[in-house]
Write an enzyme that holds these catalytic residues in place. Structure first.
Site, PDB file in Angstrom:
ATOM      1  N   GLU A 111      20.056 -53.327 -13.892  1.00  0.00           N
ATOM      2  CA  GLU A 111      19.710 -54.451 -13.163  1.00  0.00           C
ATOM      3  C   GLU A 111      18.646 -55.039 -13.011  1.00  0.00           C
ATOM      4  O   GLU A 111      18.378 -56.914 -12.897  1.00  0.00           O
ATOM      5  CB  GLU A 111      20.617 -54.674 -11.655  1.00  0.00           C
ATOM      6  CG  GLU A 111      21.927 -53.536 -11.483  1.00  0.00           C
ATOM      7  CD  GLU A 111      22.842 -52.987 -10.230  1.00  0.00           C
ATOM      8  OE1 GLU A 111      23.474 -54.004  -9.578  1.00  0.00           O
ATOM      9  OE2 GLU A 111      22.240 -52.313  -9.805  1.00  0.00           O
ATOM     10  N   GLU A 131      27.535 -45.926 -11.829  1.00  0.00           N
ATOM     11  CA  GLU A 131      27.864 -45.805 -11.161  1.00  0.00           C
ATOM     12  C   GLU A 131      29.257 -45.913 -10.971  1.00  0.00           C
ATOM     13  O   GLU A 131      29.317 -45.195 -10.151  1.00  0.00           O
ATOM     14  CB  GLU A 131      27.744 -47.524 -10.618  1.00  0.00           C
ATOM     15  CG  GLU A 131      26.366 -48.560  -9.815  1.00  0.00           C
ATOM     16  CD  GLU A 131      25.122 -48.943 -11.094  1.00  0.00           C
ATOM     17  OE1 GLU A 131      25.814 -47.991 -12.332  1.00  0.00           O
ATOM     18  OE2 GLU A 131      24.336 -48.814 -10.948  1.00  0.00           O
TER      19      GLU A 131
HETATM   20  C1  1HE Z   1      16.118 -39.129 -10.629  1.00  0.00           C
HETATM   21  C2  1HE Z   1      16.595 -40.112 -11.058  1.00  0.00           C
HETATM   22  C3  1HE Z   1      17.435 -40.726 -10.649  1.00  0.00           C
HETATM   23  C4  1HE Z   1      16.034 -38.586 -13.764  1.00  0.00           C
HETATM   24  N1  1HE Z   1      17.052 -40.587  -8.831  1.00  0.00           N
HETATM   25  N2  1HE Z   1      15.617 -38.718  -9.254  1.00  0.00           N
HETATM   26  N3  1HE Z   1      21.027 -43.445 -11.693  1.00  0.00           N
HETATM   27  C5  1HE Z   1      21.976 -42.544 -12.819  1.00  0.00           C
HETATM   28  O1  1HE Z   1      22.616 -42.219 -12.436  1.00  0.00           O
HETATM   29  C6  1HE Z   1      21.001 -42.181 -13.920  1.00  0.00           C
HETATM   30  C7  1HE Z   1      20.270 -40.642 -13.647  1.00  0.00           C
HETATM   31  N4  1HE Z   1      19.862 -40.270 -14.097  1.00  0.00           N
HETATM   32  C8  1HE Z   1      20.101 -39.648 -15.806  1.00  0.00           C
HETATM   33  O2  1HE Z   1      21.296 -39.529 -15.897  1.00  0.00           O
HETATM   34  C9  1HE Z   1      18.665 -38.630 -16.693  1.00  0.00           C
HETATM   35  O3  1HE Z   1      17.992 -38.405 -15.947  1.00  0.00           O
HETATM   36  C10 1HE Z   1      18.173 -39.654 -17.701  1.00  0.00           C
HETATM   37  C11 1HE Z   1      19.216 -40.654 -19.135  1.00  0.00           C
HETATM   38  C12 1HE Z   1      18.116 -40.865 -16.879  1.00  0.00           C
HETATM   39  C13 1HE Z   1      17.648 -38.867 -18.212  1.00  0.00           C
HETATM   40  O4  1HE Z   1      17.660 -38.157 -18.437  1.00  0.00           O
HETATM   41  P1  1HE Z   1      16.197 -36.658 -18.633  1.00  0.00           P
HETATM   42  O5  1HE Z   1      17.004 -35.464 -19.692  1.00  0.00           O
HETATM   43  O6  1HE Z   1      15.297 -37.131 -19.750  1.00  0.00           O
HETATM   44  O7  1HE Z   1      15.058 -36.307 -17.800  1.00  0.00           O
HETATM   45  P2  1HE Z   1      15.752 -35.589 -16.617  1.00  0.00           P
HETATM   46  O8  1HE Z   1      15.660 -34.277 -16.825  1.00  0.00           O
HETATM   47  O9  1HE Z   1      17.547 -36.095 -15.866  1.00  0.00           O
HETATM   48  O10 1HE Z   1      14.817 -36.253 -14.940  1.00  0.00           O
HETATM   49  C14 1HE Z   1      13.932 -36.121 -14.781  1.00  0.00           C
HETATM   50  C15 1HE Z   1      13.502 -35.963 -13.481  1.00  0.00           C
HETATM   51  O11 1HE Z   1      13.907 -37.244 -12.812  1.00  0.00           O
HETATM   52  C16 1HE Z   1      14.918 -34.973 -12.655  1.00  0.00           C
HETATM   53  O12 1HE Z   1      13.852 -34.696 -11.087  1.00  0.00           O
HETATM   54  P3  1HE Z   1      13.082 -32.832 -12.040  1.00  0.00           P
HETATM   55  O13 1HE Z   1      12.349 -33.107  -9.916  1.00  0.00           O
HETATM   56  O14 1HE Z   1      14.594 -31.617 -11.512  1.00  0.00           O
HETATM   57  O15 1HE Z   1      12.469 -32.387 -12.329  1.00  0.00           O
HETATM   58  C17 1HE Z   1      15.699 -36.054 -12.082  1.00  0.00           C
HETATM   59  O16 1HE Z   1      16.082 -35.645 -11.130  1.00  0.00           O
HETATM   60  C18 1HE Z   1      14.803 -37.159 -11.890  1.00  0.00           C
HETATM   61  N5  1HE Z   1      15.702 -38.042 -12.046  1.00  0.00           N
HETATM   62  N6  1HE Z   1      16.884 -39.650 -12.818  1.00  0.00           N
HETATM   63  C19 1HE Z   1      16.637 -39.309  -8.726  1.00  0.00           C
HETATM   64  N7  1HE Z   1      18.406 -42.234 -10.603  1.00  0.00           N
HETATM   65  C20 1HE Z   1      21.008 -50.858  -6.252  1.00  0.00           C
HETATM   66  S1  1HE Z   1      22.081 -49.747  -6.961  1.00  0.00           S
HETATM   67  C21 1HE Z   1      22.163 -49.209  -8.128  1.00  0.00           C
HETATM   68  C22 1HE Z   1      22.993 -48.118  -8.314  1.00  0.00           C
HETATM   69  C23 1HE Z   1      22.481 -47.482  -9.511  1.00  0.00           C
HETATM   70  O17 1HE Z   1      21.225 -47.716 -10.184  1.00  0.00           O
HETATM   71  S2  1HE Z   1      23.678 -46.282  -9.675  1.00  0.00           S
HETATM   72  C24 1HE Z   1      23.054 -45.151 -11.102  1.00  0.00           C
HETATM   73  C25 1HE Z   1      21.503 -44.493 -10.994  1.00  0.00           C
END
Ligand code: 1HE
Length: 253
Positions: A111, A131
């Site tokens: 977005e 989402e």
């Molecule tokens: C996060 C987030 C997040 C990572 N919010 N903490 N977005 C999503 O559903 C995408 C969610 N994220 C992922 O699918 C993956 O993190 C990635 C593909 C982007 C990257 O993967 P990777 O293996 O490089 O990293 P990771 O191990 O998954 O994440 C590293 C850290 O970032 C980890 O935290 P840690 O404390 O365990 O190290 C994750 O929890 C954190 N992290 N993504 C919070 N999104 C206005 S409305 C909009 C609606 C949306 O955007 S919905 C989609 C949300």
């Protein structure tokens, strides 16, 4: 407002706005959305173009899911409106904005990218709208902006099936206007921003503010709006000077 998750650097006439929350994949907390809003609202008048990029292996993982706590419907609506206000300042702000994409450009990250005027993606980029599988809906203007890039059918498919587009397929589907080698998206985006910064400000303004509106008008209204903005840009002293410079340079040939 200072926020450790956002860094602003001004190089020549280009503002470099970097998401610096790499450890959390540049997930957009409310604080980060507010910092983005404030940054674009208060860009110095000397800035003529901007680049947005993200620190670490991914451009942006979208909404900070750790903040998606218990919100009632009204609070959810206000949260979405907060995003709308911030991203509108990018799309309809003072200067053209170029997104340098790599790794995940997902959910709210897509977005954010779609609110920019030009997207440069490197070959590590992938696009998704998780989402759909998280039981929510886009709230950062995605349902308005993303179909304008890729069409309603592709966005529906992405959200219904969790489809992920890689960089090459993404370029073909119009997510990005440029596809570059891995690790070079920022350099290309900065080069483009420097080029864009040399345009007459009124021409950039017309491209940002008039063109998208004309594209949504009926042909009759569009022709009329085009005539207005065309007349305004031509009348600017800078336009007259640029045309004079061209004609004088061409005269001896
Ligand atoms: C996060 C987030 C997040 C990572 N919010 N903490 N977005 C999503 O559903 C995408 C969610 N994220 C992922 O699918 C993956 O993190 C990635 C593909 C982007 C990257 O993967 P990777 O293996 O490089 O990293 P990771 O191990 O998954 O994440 C590293 C850290 O970032 C980890 O935290 P840690 O404390 O365990 O190290 C994750 O929890 C954190 N992290 N993504 C919070 N999104 C206005 S409305 C909009 C609606 C949306 O955007 S919905 C989609 C949300």
């Amino acid at each position: 407002m200072t926020n450790p998750d956002l860094h602003l650097d001004i190089r020549d006439e280009v503002a470099i706005v970097r998401l610096t929350r790499g450890a959390k994949r540049n997930a957009l907390s409310d604080g980060l959305i507010l910092a983005l809003r404030d940054t674009f609202e208060k860009l110095p008048g000397t800035v003529r173009a901007a680049v947005i990029d993200g620190e670490g292996p991914h451009f942006c993982a979208g909404l900070d899911l750790s903040e998606l706590k218990e919100r009632d419907a009204g609070q959810g609506m206000q949260h979405s409106r907060l995003w709308h206000g911030a991203l509108d300042l990018i799309q309809h702000g003072p200067v053209p904005v170029i997104a340098a994409l790599h790794g995940a450009v997902v959910g709210g990250g897509l977005e954010l990218a779609s609110a920019c005027h030009i997207r440069v993606a490197d070959r590590s980029t992938f696009y998704a709208l998780p989402e759909g599988s998280r039981g929510i809906f886009v709230g950062g203007g995605g349902s308005v902006r993303i179909p304008k890039l890729i069409g309603v059918a592709r966005m529906t498919d992405m959200m219904m099936t969790g489809r992920v587009y890689n960089a090459e397929d993404g370029e073909r589907a119009n997510f990005a206007q440029y596809l570059v080698d891995e690790g070079t998206a920022f350099d290309k985006a900065f080069e483009l921003a420097q080029r864009v910064a040399t345009n007459a400000p009124l021409t950039n303004y017309a491209l940002m503010h008039a063109l998208p509106r004309i594209a949504e008008q009926s042909a009759d209204h569009g022709f009329f709006t085009e005539a207005l903005i065309s007349g305004i840009t031509q009348a600017a002293p800078e336009a007259k000077q640029r045309v004079r410079d061209f004609l004088e340079a061409a005269a001896p040939r």
